[in-house]
Structure formats: structure tokens, C-alpha cells
Design a protein around this motif. Structure first.
Motif, PDB file in Angstrom:
ATOM      1  N   UNK A   1      -4.332   0.978  -6.216  1.00 38.16           N
ATOM      2  CA  UNK A   1      -3.786   2.255  -5.773  1.00 38.16           C
ATOM      3  C   UNK A   1      -2.801   2.123  -4.638  1.00 38.16           C
ATOM      4  N   UNK A   2      -2.291   3.280  -4.196  1.00 40.93           N
ATOM      5  CA  UNK A   2      -1.313   3.307  -3.119  1.00 40.93           C
ATOM      6  C   UNK A   2      -0.692   4.680  -3.020  1.00 40.93           C
ATOM      7  N   UNK A   3       0.322   4.802  -2.193  1.00 38.48           N
ATOM      8  CA  UNK A   3       1.027   6.069  -2.024  1.00 38.48           C
ATOM      9  C   UNK A   3       2.516   5.807  -1.877  1.00 38.48           C
TER      10      UNK A   3
ATOM     11  N   UNK B   1      -2.550   5.962  -7.712  1.00 36.46           N
ATOM     12  CA  UNK B   1      -1.303   6.016  -6.949  1.00 36.46           C
ATOM     13  C   UNK B   1      -0.873   7.475  -6.803  1.00 36.46           C
ATOM     14  N   UNK B   2      -0.574   7.877  -5.582  1.00 42.03           N
ATOM     15  CA  UNK B   2      -0.059   9.222  -5.329  1.00 42.03           C
ATOM     16  C   UNK B   2       1.437   9.164  -5.079  1.00 42.03           C
TER      17      UNK B   2
ATOM     18  N   UNK C   1       0.809  -1.223   0.000  1.00 41.88           N
ATOM     19  CA  UNK C   1       0.000   0.000   0.000  1.00 41.88           C
ATOM     20  C   UNK C   1       0.840   1.271   0.000  1.00 41.88           C
ATOM     21  N   UNK C   2       2.000   1.209   0.667  1.00 41.32           N
ATOM     22  CA  UNK C   2       2.815   2.400   0.848  1.00 41.32           C
ATOM     23  C   UNK C   2       4.285   2.059   0.625  1.00 41.32           C
ATOM     24  N   UNK C   3       5.033   3.042   0.124  1.00 39.03           N
ATOM     25  CA  UNK C   3       6.468   2.858  -0.029  1.00 39.03           C
ATOM     26  C   UNK C   3       7.192   4.159   0.272  1.00 39.03           C
ATOM     27  N   UNK C   4       8.284   4.039   0.980  1.00 38.50           N
ATOM     28  CA  UNK C   4       9.193   5.166   1.181  1.00 38.50           C
ATOM     29  C   UNK C   4      10.528   4.778   0.591  1.00 38.50           C
TER      30      UNK C   4
END
Length: 251
Positions: free
Chosen positions: A135-137, A178-179, A85-88
């Protein structure tokens, strides 16, 4: 934080500094975290800290210059936690402070390969999985050197490039839900900066005195922004380089 609970996050460079604090913050907000780093000892320490607080985390050794490693990082999120869902995308190296004509091509190549192409490799692996699940961010780590002339030429070029990738990805994948955003840290109290401070105490005192906030930033300052950018609370923030520098560039 709205939208983070029960999600799955990957964080590169999570064995120390900003990456470690971001991984911890994701876990505090209820996400399961894949902790990725070339530093196995540091990565294991991050996982241990998260688990000690009741969170979910798994370490995977990841060299962002190796596409197979990056693919395995994303696959770990799918295998262990069932999604992404999220990645940094945070892994990177600092510059040597040299002028443009004073370093050789191998130094240029290494800087670009880790700081810029490494982010691209991560995006290339993460985006298809986020499209698949709707989706995701993603937040990429740039720098104040990505929006100014700070840092040496190869470092500044790599960090400007991260912002370019972030903006282009925003345009390419907005319809896929995706943001993308970037954080641009100033002088942050990380192990790399601590080492530089030990090597030149007087210079670091001058740098600190030049920051309007009157202090160095902390990894927590960056981590809280990263997690916010991945949350529903920032749902209309897209393609932005967010400067977190204690007012350094305001002067």
C-alpha cells in the motif's frame, strides 16, 4: 503527522515552489525524501535545506517526459531508503494564456506530455512498488483549472485529465491499499507566478483583489494539504480533487 514518520516519499518538481515545500514538509514529519526535478541546482538546494534541518533527502534529476528517468526516480527510493510509501506527482508547466485556436500542435503536445502523461508515467512506476509493499498514498497536482474553465484549453485539459487519472486509479487500486487524491491549487506565490507578476503588475493586483482570502496562496498551504492526504489522518479520503484556492471558485 500520523503515519508519515519513517516513511519514504518521492516528490517531482521539487526544485522550487510547491514541490520544494512538500519535500521539506515530508522531511519535517520524519520521512526520507527523493527530490526529483529537471532543475539540478534547485533540487540540490532543496536537499541542502532538508539536510541542514537534520532530515534525509536525495536528489535525482528527473524529466517526467522520459520513462527511464521516472523509473530511475522510483529505483532511487528503493536503493537509498528501501521502499516507497508516498508520492507527490507535482511536476508541471504553466499555460501561456492563449485561446484554443491560437497555439499550435507542438504546444498542445508539450503541455499534455508534461502535465498529464508525466503524471501517468509516475503512477505507472510508483504503483507496482506500492502494491509490492502492501500500500501507499499518492497525491497528484491538478489545479483550479482542473475543475473550472480557468486557464487556456491545453492547460485546463491537462489538469482535468489529472483528476480523471486520480479517480480511475482510486477504483483500480483500492484493493491494493493505495490511496490517490489530487490537489487543485489556486493562484500560489511560486516563482512562475512571481515572474508573471513582474511582467504584469496591474493584472496580478486585480487577481489578488479577487481572491476572498485577500492574498495569494503559499507553497506551504499546498504542502501541508499534500502531506495530510498522505497521512493516516486522511485514511477515508480517496479519489478527491481538493481545491486550495482561498475561496476563488466559491464566487
Amino acid at each position: 503527522m500520523n503515519g508519515i514518520q519513517d516513511g519514504v516519499a518521492v516528490v517531482t518538481g521539487a526544485g522550487s515552489g510547491i514541490g520544494r515545500q512538500t519535500a521539506i514538509r515530508f522531511a519535517e514529519e520524519g520521512a526520507s525524501v527523493v527530490v526529483a526535478d529537471v532543475d539540478e541546482e534547485g533540487g540540490d538546494e532543496t536537499v541542502g535545506t532538508i539536510r541542514d534541518e537534520g532530515g534525509e533527502a536525495t536528489f535525482v534529476r528527473t524529466d517526467v517526459t522520459d520513462g527511464d528517468d521516472v523509473d530511475a526516480m522510483v529505483q532511487t527510493a528503493l536503493d537509498e531508503y528501501g521502499g516507497l510509501d508516498f508520492a507527490h506527482n507535482n511536476a508541471g508547466i504553466a499555460d501561456e494564456g492563449t485561446r484554443l485556436a491560437e497555439y499550435d500542435e507542438s504546444e498542445w503536445d508539450r503541455m499534455i506530455d508534461i502535465n498529464l502523461k508525466g503524471v501517468w508515467r509516475c503512477l505507472k512506476a510508483e504503483i507496482p512498488e506500492m502494491i509490492e509493499q502492501g500500500g501507499g498514498a499518492i497525491v497528484n497536482t491538478s489545479s483550479v483549472a482542473g475543475v473550472s474553465a480557468n486557464g487556456s484549453a491545453h492547460y485546463a485539459a491537462s489538469k482535468h485529465g489529472v483528476i480523471g487519472l486520480t479517480r480511475r486509479a482510486t477504483v483500480d487500486y483500492a484493493d491494493d491499499g493505495i490511496r490517490f487524491n489530487a490537489v487543485c491549487p489556486g493562484v500560489i506565490d511560486t516563482p512562475m507566478v512571481q515572474q508573471a507578476s513582474e511582467d504584469n503588475t496591474e493584472e496580478m493586483e486585480q487577481i489578488t483583489a479577487s481572491i476572498p482570502a485577500g492574498r495569494l496562496g503559499t507553497p506551504e498551504d499546498i504542502a501541508s494539504t499534500v502531506v495530510w492526504l498522505c497521512s493516516d489522518d486522511s485514511s477515508y479520503v480517496m479519489g478527491q480533487p481538493i481545491v486550495i484556492d482561498g475561496g476563488l471558485l466559491a464566487q
